[in-house]
Design a protein around this motif. Structure first.
Motif, PDB file in Angstrom:
ATOM      1  N   ASN A 518      85.371  42.181  14.503  1.00 52.00           N
ATOM      2  CA  ASN A 518      85.214  42.463  13.071  1.00 52.00           C
ATOM      3  C   ASN A 518      83.788  42.246  12.594  1.00 52.00           C
ATOM      4  OD1 ASN A 518      85.107  39.690  13.254  1.00 52.00           O
ATOM      5  ND2 ASN A 518      86.601  39.291  11.621  1.00 52.00           N
ATOM      6  N   ASN A 519      82.829  42.203  13.532  1.00 52.40           N
ATOM      7  CA  ASN A 519      81.407  42.021  13.216  1.00 52.40           C
ATOM      8  C   ASN A 519      81.088  40.665  12.623  1.00 52.40           C
ATOM      9  OD1 ASN A 519      80.181  44.738  13.897  1.00 52.40           O
ATOM     10  ND2 ASN A 519      81.845  45.350  12.508  1.00 52.40           N
ATOM     11  N   VAL A 520      81.969  39.695  12.838  1.00 51.84           N
ATOM     12  CA  VAL A 520      81.702  38.302  12.498  1.00 51.84           C
ATOM     13  C   VAL A 520      81.701  37.541  13.822  1.00 51.84           C
ATOM     14  CG1 VAL A 520      82.485  36.263  11.258  1.00 51.84           C
ATOM     15  CG2 VAL A 520      82.754  38.521  10.227  1.00 51.84           C
ATOM     16  N   PHE A 521      80.653  36.742  14.044  1.00 53.25           N
ATOM     17  CA  PHE A 521      80.389  36.212  15.380  1.00 53.25           C
ATOM     18  C   PHE A 521      80.720  34.733  15.475  1.00 53.25           C
ATOM     19  CE2 PHE A 521      78.156  40.116  15.096  1.00 53.25           C
ATOM     20  CZ  PHE A 521      78.102  40.625  16.378  1.00 53.25           C
ATOM     21  N   GLU A 522      81.076  34.316  16.711  1.00 52.55           N
ATOM     22  CA  GLU A 522      81.376  32.910  16.969  1.00 52.55           C
ATOM     23  C   GLU A 522      80.124  32.202  17.500  1.00 52.55           C
ATOM     24  OE1 GLU A 522      84.092  35.138  18.925  1.00 52.55           O
ATOM     25  OE2 GLU A 522      84.173  35.529  16.782  1.00 52.55           O
ATOM     26  N   GLY A 523      79.685  32.538  18.686  1.00 54.24           N
ATOM     27  CA  GLY A 523      78.469  31.930  19.215  1.00 54.24           C
ATOM     28  C   GLY A 523      78.677  30.573  19.834  1.00 54.24           C
ATOM     29  N   GLY A 524      79.513  29.722  19.195  1.00 50.68           N
ATOM     30  CA  GLY A 524      79.742  28.386  19.738  1.00 50.68           C
ATOM     31  C   GLY A 524      78.680  27.403  19.293  1.00 50.68           C
ATOM     32  N   PHE A 525      78.123  26.691  20.266  1.00 49.97           N
ATOM     33  CA  PHE A 525      77.181  25.598  20.035  1.00 49.97           C
ATOM     34  C   PHE A 525      75.990  26.027  19.164  1.00 49.97           C
ATOM     35  CE2 PHE A 525      73.347  23.844  22.446  1.00 49.97           C
ATOM     36  CZ  PHE A 525      73.177  22.765  21.611  1.00 49.97           C
ATOM     37  N   LEU A 526      75.283  27.046  19.591  1.00 43.05           N
ATOM     38  CA  LEU A 526      74.148  27.606  18.861  1.00 43.05           C
ATOM     39  C   LEU A 526      73.073  26.579  18.510  1.00 43.05           C
ATOM     40  CD1 LEU A 526      75.659  30.362  16.537  1.00 43.05           C
ATOM     41  CD2 LEU A 526      74.314  30.611  18.612  1.00 43.05           C
ATOM     42  N   GLY A 527      72.911  25.571  19.353  1.00 43.04           N
ATOM     43  CA  GLY A 527      71.790  24.664  19.213  1.00 43.04           C
ATOM     44  C   GLY A 527      71.862  23.669  18.079  1.00 43.04           C
ATOM     45  N   LEU A 528      72.906  23.762  17.243  1.00 39.87           N
ATOM     46  CA  LEU A 528      72.979  22.874  16.083  1.00 39.87           C
ATOM     47  C   LEU A 528      73.869  21.668  16.357  1.00 39.87           C
ATOM     48  CD1 LEU A 528      73.193  25.495  13.179  1.00 39.87           C
ATOM     49  CD2 LEU A 528      71.205  24.631  14.382  1.00 39.87           C
ATOM     50  N   ASP A 529      74.032  21.327  17.586  1.00 38.74           N
ATOM     51  CA  ASP A 529      74.720  20.124  18.057  1.00 38.74           C
ATOM     52  C   ASP A 529      75.958  19.767  17.233  1.00 38.74           C
ATOM     53  OD1 ASP A 529      72.303  20.334  19.398  1.00 38.74           O
ATOM     54  OD2 ASP A 529      72.243  18.221  19.850  1.00 38.74           O
ATOM     55  N   SER A 549      79.184  31.209  10.160  1.00 36.88           N
ATOM     56  CA  SER A 549      78.168  31.720   9.249  1.00 36.88           C
ATOM     57  C   SER A 549      76.822  31.801   9.941  1.00 36.88           C
ATOM     58  CB  SER A 549      78.071  30.817   8.017  1.00 36.88           C
ATOM     59  OG  SER A 549      77.008  31.206   7.187  1.00 36.88           O
ATOM     60  N   ASP A 550      76.504  30.771  10.744  1.00 36.34           N
ATOM     61  CA  ASP A 550      75.210  30.815  11.428  1.00 36.34           C
ATOM     62  C   ASP A 550      75.205  31.875  12.525  1.00 36.34           C
ATOM     63  OD1 ASP A 550      77.058  29.114  12.712  1.00 36.34           O
ATOM     64  OD2 ASP A 550      75.498  27.994  13.754  1.00 36.34           O
ATOM     65  N   GLY A 551      76.274  31.946  13.336  1.00 37.27           N
ATOM     66  CA  GLY A 551      76.324  32.944  14.397  1.00 37.27           C
ATOM     67  C   GLY A 551      76.192  34.352  13.859  1.00 37.27           C
ATOM     68  N   THR A 552      76.898  34.650  12.773  1.00 37.01           N
ATOM     69  CA  THR A 552      76.857  35.986  12.183  1.00 37.01           C
ATOM     70  C   THR A 552      75.489  36.255  11.562  1.00 37.01           C
ATOM     71  OG1 THR A 552      79.213  35.716  11.713  1.00 37.01           O
ATOM     72  CG2 THR A 552      78.084  37.553  10.656  1.00 37.01           C
ATOM     73  N   SER A 553      74.923  35.241  10.915  1.00 43.23           N
ATOM     74  CA  SER A 553      73.601  35.414  10.306  1.00 43.23           C
ATOM     75  C   SER A 553      72.523  35.629  11.356  1.00 43.23           C
ATOM     76  CB  SER A 553      73.253  34.194   9.457  1.00 43.23           C
ATOM     77  OG  SER A 553      74.220  33.990   8.448  1.00 43.23           O
ATOM     78  N   TRP A 554      72.619  34.865  12.464  1.00 49.22           N
ATOM     79  CA  TRP A 554      71.636  35.079  13.530  1.00 49.22           C
ATOM     80  C   TRP A 554      71.716  36.513  14.049  1.00 49.22           C
ATOM     81  CZ3 TRP A 554      67.956  31.808  13.555  1.00 49.22           C
ATOM     82  CH2 TRP A 554      68.133  30.426  13.489  1.00 49.22           C
ATOM     83  N   MET A 555      72.932  37.050  14.147  1.00 48.36           N
ATOM     84  CA  MET A 555      73.075  38.418  14.636  1.00 48.36           C
ATOM     85  C   MET A 555      72.570  39.442  13.625  1.00 48.36           C
ATOM     86  SD  MET A 555      73.856  38.614  17.712  1.00 48.36           S
ATOM     87  CE  MET A 555      74.321  40.341  17.836  1.00 48.36           C
ATOM     88  N   ALA A 556      72.753  39.161  12.348  1.00 45.40           N
ATOM     89  CA  ALA A 556      72.168  40.041  11.326  1.00 45.40           C
ATOM     90  C   ALA A 556      70.644  39.998  11.422  1.00 45.40           C
ATOM     91  CB  ALA A 556      72.640  39.607   9.945  1.00 45.40           C
ATOM     92  N   MET A 557      70.099  38.802  11.596  1.00 44.98           N
ATOM     93  CA  MET A 557      68.653  38.658  11.768  1.00 44.98           C
ATOM     94  C   MET A 557      68.189  39.388  13.031  1.00 44.98           C
ATOM     95  SD  MET A 557      66.614  35.053  12.299  1.00 44.98           S
ATOM     96  CE  MET A 557      64.971  35.003  13.030  1.00 44.98           C
ATOM     97  N   TYR A 558      68.941  39.236  14.117  1.00 42.26           N
ATOM     98  CA  TYR A 558      68.617  39.901  15.380  1.00 42.26           C
ATOM     99  C   TYR A 558      68.564  41.419  15.169  1.00 42.26           C
ATOM    100  CZ  TYR A 558      68.762  40.115  20.583  1.00 42.26           C
ATOM    101  OH  TYR A 558      68.480  40.295  21.914  1.00 42.26           O
ATOM    102  N   SER A 559      69.551  41.951  14.457  1.00 37.63           N
ATOM    103  CA  SER A 559      69.576  43.389  14.185  1.00 37.63           C
ATOM    104  C   SER A 559      68.315  43.830  13.449  1.00 37.63           C
ATOM    105  CB  SER A 559      70.806  43.749  13.351  1.00 37.63           C
ATOM    106  OG  SER A 559      71.998  43.426  14.023  1.00 37.63           O
TER     107      SER A 559
END
Length: 866
Positions: A518-529, A549-559
């Motif tokens: 659904n274009n909302v991302f999990e990512g998991g750990f993502l460095g934020l411990d 929220s961070d995983g999805t935002s990082w992917m929006a930024m990546y795009s």
């Protein structure tokens, strides 16, 4: 062109290999994954500090403020003895993860004072106590403390009382590509006479024990009372000179099997110099004066305040004589000249010193890193085979990985292994001083022997498959911009080469980290411990997934990063217009889903969504950095760019016209900003204002020292969630964390972290670029003082920089409560660049030499001043 710039140009063109030698020796090789051959992967237990002076390393070497070549064939560092320690001080002491009350922690005082990009000049300082080093006290006091107590540091032991210590300075000056002069200076800072035993040590990395090397075993052999010949099949012959040494000692860089395991030893061992000097065993060293490890011995009685120096030399055979003192004067003058021309606004002497040491730390923390997973999994022919389960355990899916490079490390003691997202931030300040190295480092992680065939970038050796924020594209674009703006080079070949590999990584993210599709991302750990309620790297106790929220935002930024790079490349090659359109489409889908699912209109903030196996979803209302990261997904597009790319313009307009369902939840591309610019952003100006009401509120995110990772609102209002009778809680913790979640060695529940603060500042600058001076917010919130976003960004930058600068009370916030750090002339101007900072006081916390991303302070000072 200045002398150091000439050397950099020669290194870049491969005319002269000025980067062959440098400060590439790790500060810790024990307790690492590479050296761990245990059944259960207990790296700290398998190779503890107590073994480090006795046991040969398999993958790398360590030492005090050391030096080696770029393949770590030959190593140099200093060893010290104060006449009281039970072991020779050859390496830094610290606690392992299980030993410390906040996990691993170095327990020493050392500083990186200066360095140039080609390592033509480097200077470091180690503070060595004159009393017996308090190993037992450091361990015992730490184990007696709880997670709610601060760490017990060396300064807390009282060992520096009455200044009874030696300052030991190590300087390197290159006379040529393979010709290094080493100046060692010891100063007695104490009130009484004291004797220092100094052993400048040279050794070959052990490549002969494991049954894999086909090269002849290297050898060190005395060729005079003060000279040693180092012979290596690929390095050739080098001469090491120790003028005026009492004697030269020789042994082998082999393990001491007798002392380690009670087995017969084959010959002279790695710890021979300790046996010789401290235990009085003259037979421990090789009387034939040859081996694979040697040291010159100096015994220096020093009166109160007295200093003494010696200059050593490591150079090719038959090198011409050199005026060593003059060489150091020249190299220091060249270093001063080089840094006076690094782009920067006018700075005070204090701020200039901060920048210079930030760059020094960034350069000193380059490290030779060696890890070949296939060999590590299978074991070596000449050693017992690893346990069978190893083939299915840690990193077993990465058998293609072949790392043998000089890499920018987060911290050569606490993190003597790369971390992918850390390195991306390291390269921003690095690009100001050595853009060629910055580009090579970013390109390295996209090479086929690093990147997984499926497109994943390796995270770090403890778990190569862990997921770090996808900031590599951002770093590539920013380094390209810095190189163009400050060095006059538009390196499209670098940008294009990275772009093609980043396409694979982007596809990996889309296919692997959007479970529901659904274009909302999990990512998991993502460095934020430990920023969330749960360990996001592990299966959730509730089952289900967290839509982040961070995983999805990082992917929006990546795009948007990929879109921006594609638009730049399209101006040279129209084929990239189609790819730019593809990333425009990706961003629209992600932005639409993000704003539909993760925005909370009532609170005016973004939150993670806990999606349960039943299909139910619960918004986890933790006011944390995950709700600020959506600001990072923002880019402006200049009208001239759109005008040059008619194909992209047509497809963009088609989406805006025909897919209003995707476009209604993003900042409008149809409204033109300052200079007729267009904006793509997750956050429109209205939502931006609502988010900033919290970010700029001193009762929430805004600290005197930057933006906290968690709102102080949660100090009195912790967020909690009950699962199967267990309460999971997030409470504001401005310093070290009280939880062991995700290793327990860092904290994202209140401190100030440089990388995300840097991105906040960049994002506000881009918003100002579009919205202009007319768009203002209250800064700080609820004060009635209005500022435009550019000024807010500058003010945040100055709060971060002020961590290191002397304030009106003569104190540097990062130094914390210790009076000696603030007032002692031999401490007060030496900086440590910590991993993160106390959310209320600004005290430095975590790894003390995390110079990589905290070196961003040099970039902030350069652009925003004090």
């Amino acid at each position: 062109m200045h002398a150091e710039r000439i050397r950099l140009r020669e290194a870049e063109k491969r005319d002269q290999h000025w980067r062959r030698w440098g400060t590439y020796l790790s500060e810790r090789a024990w307790g690492t994954v590479r050296e761990d051959y245990s059944p259960g992967g207990a790296a700290w237990d398998y190779f503890p500090f107590e073994h480090a002076h006795l046991r040969a390393y398999r993958w790398s070497e360590d030492g005090l403020l050391g030096w080696c070549d770029n393949h770590q064939r030959l190593c140099f560092s200093i060893a010290l003895w104060n006449g009281k320690d039970k072991i020779l001080k050859e390496r830094l002491y610290g606690l392992s993860g299980p030993q410390g009350n906040h996990s691993e922690d170095v327990k020493e005082l050392y500083y990186y004072l200066d360095a140039t990009p080609t390592h033509s000049y480097c200077k470091g300082l180690y503070k060595y106590p004159q009393a017996a080093f308090p190993y037992a006290e450091l361990l015992g006091a730490s184990q007696a403390r709880t997670r709610r107590d601060p760490e017990f540091e060396l300064i807390d032991s009282g060992i520096f009382h009455e200044d009874r210590y030696f300052d030991v300075f190590v300087e390197y000056g290159k006379n040529g590509v393979d010709d290094t002069l080493i100046r060692l200076t010891a100063v007695n800072r104490g009130p009484d006479a004291a004797t220092l035993h100094l052993l400048p040590s040279l050794w070959f990395r052990n490549t002969w024990t494991w049954g894999r090397s086909r090269e002849a075993k290297p050898v060190l052999s005395a060729i005079g009372p003060e000279s040693t010949l180092a012979s290596h099949s690929t390095l050739g012959n080098l001469v090491f000179e120790c003028p005026e040494c009492e004697t030269m000692l020789f042994t082998e860089n082999d393990g001491n099997a007798e002392r380690l395991w009670g087995l017969p030893s084959a010959g002279y061992a790695k710890d021979a110099f300790q046996q010789y000097l401290i235990e009085g065993r003259r037979d421990a060293v090789n009387p034939s004066r040859r081996g694979t490890k040697m040291a010159g011995l100096y015994t220096w009685p020093l009166g109160p305040g007295e200093s003494r120096s010696v200059i050593l030399r490591l150079a090719p055979e038959e090198s011409a004589a050199v005026d060593a003192a003059a060489l150091f004067r020249t190299r220091i003058a060249e270093a001063n000249e080089f840094f006076s021309n690094v782009p920067s606004v006018a700075l005070s002497a204090d701020a200039t010193g901060v920048c210079r040491q930030a760059y020094a730390g960034l350069l000193w923390t380059k490290q030779y890193f060696h890890y070949v997973v296939e060999e590590w999994l299978g074991g070596d022919p000449a050693t017992p085979p690893p346990p069978p389960g190893r083939r299915f355990g840690r990193n077993s899916q990465w058998n293609h990985l072949f790392n043998e490079d000089v890499i920018s490390m987060p911290d050569k003691w606490e993190y003597p292994w790369y971390a992918a997202w850390d390195l991306a931030f390291h390269m921003i300040p690095m690009a100001l001083i050595d853009s060629d190295f910055a580009k090579r480092q970013l390109g390295l992680f996209l090479r086929e022997w690093y990147m997984h065939p499926n497109g994943q970038i390796p995270a770090y050796e403890w778990a190569l498959s862990d997921v770090n924020p996808p900031v590599h594209a951002w770093a590539c674009w920013r380094v390209f911009q810095i190189d163009r703006r400050h060095h006059g080079r538009a390196d499209h070949a670098f940008l294009e080469g990275c772009f093609h590999k980043l396409l694979m990584n982007f596809t990996w993210w889309v296919n692997r980290k959007d479970t529901v599709g659904n274009n909302v991302f999990e990512g998991g750990f993502l460095g934020l411990d430990n920023i969330g309620v749960f360990d996001r790297s592990a299966p959730l106790p509730t089952g289900g997934i967290i839509e982040q929220s961070d995983g999805t935002s990082w992917m929006a930024m990546y795009s948007l990063n990929m879109l921006t790079i594609a638009l730049e490349l399209a101006q040279k090659n129209p084929i990239y217009e189609d790819i730019a359109s593809k990333f425009f489409e990706h961003f629209l889908y992600i932005a639409s889903a993000m704003n539909e699912l993760l925005w909370d209109e009532k609170d005016g903030f973004y939150y993670d969504l806990l999606r349960l196996p039943s299909g139910e979803a619960e918004r986890m209302r933790v006011r944390s950095m995950v709700g600020i990261i959506p600001l990072f997904a923002m880019e402006t597009i200049e009208p001239a760019v759109i005008d040059k790319l008619p194909g992209f313009r047509r497809r963009m307009q088609w989406f805006l016209r025909n897919r209003p369902d995707l476009c209604r939840n993003i900042a409008s591309m149809t409204e033109r900003g300052i200079g007729e610019r267009r904006m793509l952003s997750l956050v429109d100006p209205t939502r931006l204002r609502r988010i900033l009401e919290r970010v700029l509120d001193e009762e929430e995110f805004l600290s005197p020292h930057g933006v906290r990772a968690l709102s102080r609102f949660h100090r009195d209002n912790p967020y909690s969630l009950d699962v199967d009778g267990n309460r999971h809680e997030v409470r504001y913790e401005p310093a070290e964390s009280s939880t062991g979640l995700f290793g327990g060695n860092s904290n994202w529940r209140g401190p100030v972290w440089f990388p995300v603060n840097y991105l906040i500042i960049e994002s506000l600058q881009r918003f100002h670029h579009y919205l202009g001076d007319e768009y203002t917010v209250e800064y700080p919130a609820r004060t009635g003082n209005k500022s435009n976003l550019w000024d807010v960004a500058a003010a945040l930058s100055q709060r971060l920089s002020a961590l290191f600068l002397v304030d009106a009370n003569g104190r540097r916030p990062a130094f914390g409560p210790h009076p000696k750090y603030h007032s002692d002339p031999h401490f007060r101007d030496y900086h440590l660049f910590y991993e993160y900072f106390h959310g209320d006081t600004g005290e430095g916390l975590g790894a003390s030499h995390q110079t990589g991303w905290t070196a961003l302070v040099a970039k902030l000072l350069a652009q925003n001043g004090e």
